[in-house]
Write a protein that holds these residues in place. Structure first.
Motif, short mmCIF file in Angstrom:
data_model
loop_
_atom_site.label_atom_id
_atom_site.label_comp_id
_atom_site.label_asym_id
_atom_site.label_seq_id
_atom_site.Cartn_x
_atom_site.Cartn_y
_atom_site.Cartn_z
N ASP A 280 40.67 34.58 41.84
CA ASP A 280 39.36 34.78 40.73
C ASP A 280 39.99 35.44 39.64
O ASP A 280 39.20 35.18 38.56
CB ASP A 280 38.28 35.24 41.52
N VAL A 281 41.04 36.51 39.80
CA VAL A 281 41.01 37.20 38.36
C VAL A 281 42.44 36.90 37.75
O VAL A 281 42.80 37.35 36.66
CB VAL A 281 41.11 38.80 38.62
N HIS B 227 43.13 34.51 33.65
CA HIS B 227 42.13 34.57 32.60
C HIS B 227 42.61 35.12 31.21
O HIS B 227 41.57 35.63 30.59
CB HIS B 227 40.79 35.17 33.30
N ALA C 123 43.59 44.00 37.49
CA ALA C 123 42.30 43.50 38.01
C ALA C 123 42.69 42.74 39.16
O ALA C 123 41.56 42.82 40.17
CB ALA C 123 42.14 41.84 37.05
N GLU D 57 46.50 41.66 34.14
CA GLU D 57 45.81 40.99 35.42
C GLU D 57 46.27 41.43 36.60
O GLU D 57 45.57 41.40 37.73
CB GLU D 57 46.61 39.48 35.43
#
Length: 203
Positions: free
Chosen positions: A83-84, A87, A97, A94
């Motif tokens: 999901d992370v 992005h 995250a 990242e």
């Protein structure tokens, strides 16, 4: 036409799955609190206010319950990282995250079960399945670290050792974290990640 008092097959399947997850979540909570070997199916049934035969409608035996609890926990770790990742931002950003998402999962019932109980009580075949999931998560850590080293957002290091160190330290949070403690999961994640990535030396 009058409305049928019987549920559709889809509704029945959804209801059964909800109850099955409730059995697994309750079992994970019990395993986390008192241990796998100290938890019986009778204990799980009592927590759910049902009979032991009711448990067998949703799950075959205690070993299958543990396998499913750990599998769900690992899949949530994998999903949280997906999901992370991708992005935008640097590999370092990242990685932060992913680490934050990782702590979020291991401080919840199924994720905590991955760490506090794990796959050791299971058969070799079940352990192989779960270890394949673990490798997938480990490779994501390594890939981010390798990318960060290449782009210069992460200092030069051995990605394998770095990945093991970071995931190992974050996993250990599941062993001491208390949901009703002074710090919530977000605060624990922020402080732990800052310490792991910045160290103790004053700058």
């Amino acid at each position: 036409m009058s409305e049928s008092p019987w549920k559709s097959s889809t509704d029945r399947r959804n209801e059964r799955e909800e109850k099955r997850i409730a059995v697994l979540r309750t079992a994970a909570q019990a395993f986390n609190e008192v241990g796998y070997y100290n938890t019986s199916l009778d204990d799980i049934a009592r927590r759910l206010n049902v009979t032991k035969p009711t448990i067998y409608y949703y799950i075959k035996n205690k070993e299958e319950i543990l396998f499913e609890c750990v599998r769900i926990g690992l899949e949530r770790l994998d999903s949280a990282s997906n999901d992370v990742i991708g992005h935008g931002g640097s590999a370092y950003e990242e990685l932060v995250a992913v680490m934050t998402a990782y702590v979020g999962v291991v401080t919840m019932d199924f994720g905590m079960c991955v760490i506090r109980v794990g796959e050791e009580p299971l058969t070799e075949e079940s352990r192989r399945t779960l270890r394949a999931l673990k490798r997938r998560i480990d490779l994501k850590f390594r890939s981010l670290i390798e990318r960060g080293v290449a782009e210069g957002s992460i200092t030069a290091c051995d990605p394998k050792i770095a990945a093991f160190t970071l995931s190992g330290a974050l996993s250990w949070i599941a062993r001491w974290y208390q949901p009703d403690g002074a710090l919530d999961a977000d605060a624990v994640a922020q402080q732990s990640i800052a310490l792991l990535l910045n160290g103790l030396r004053p700058r």
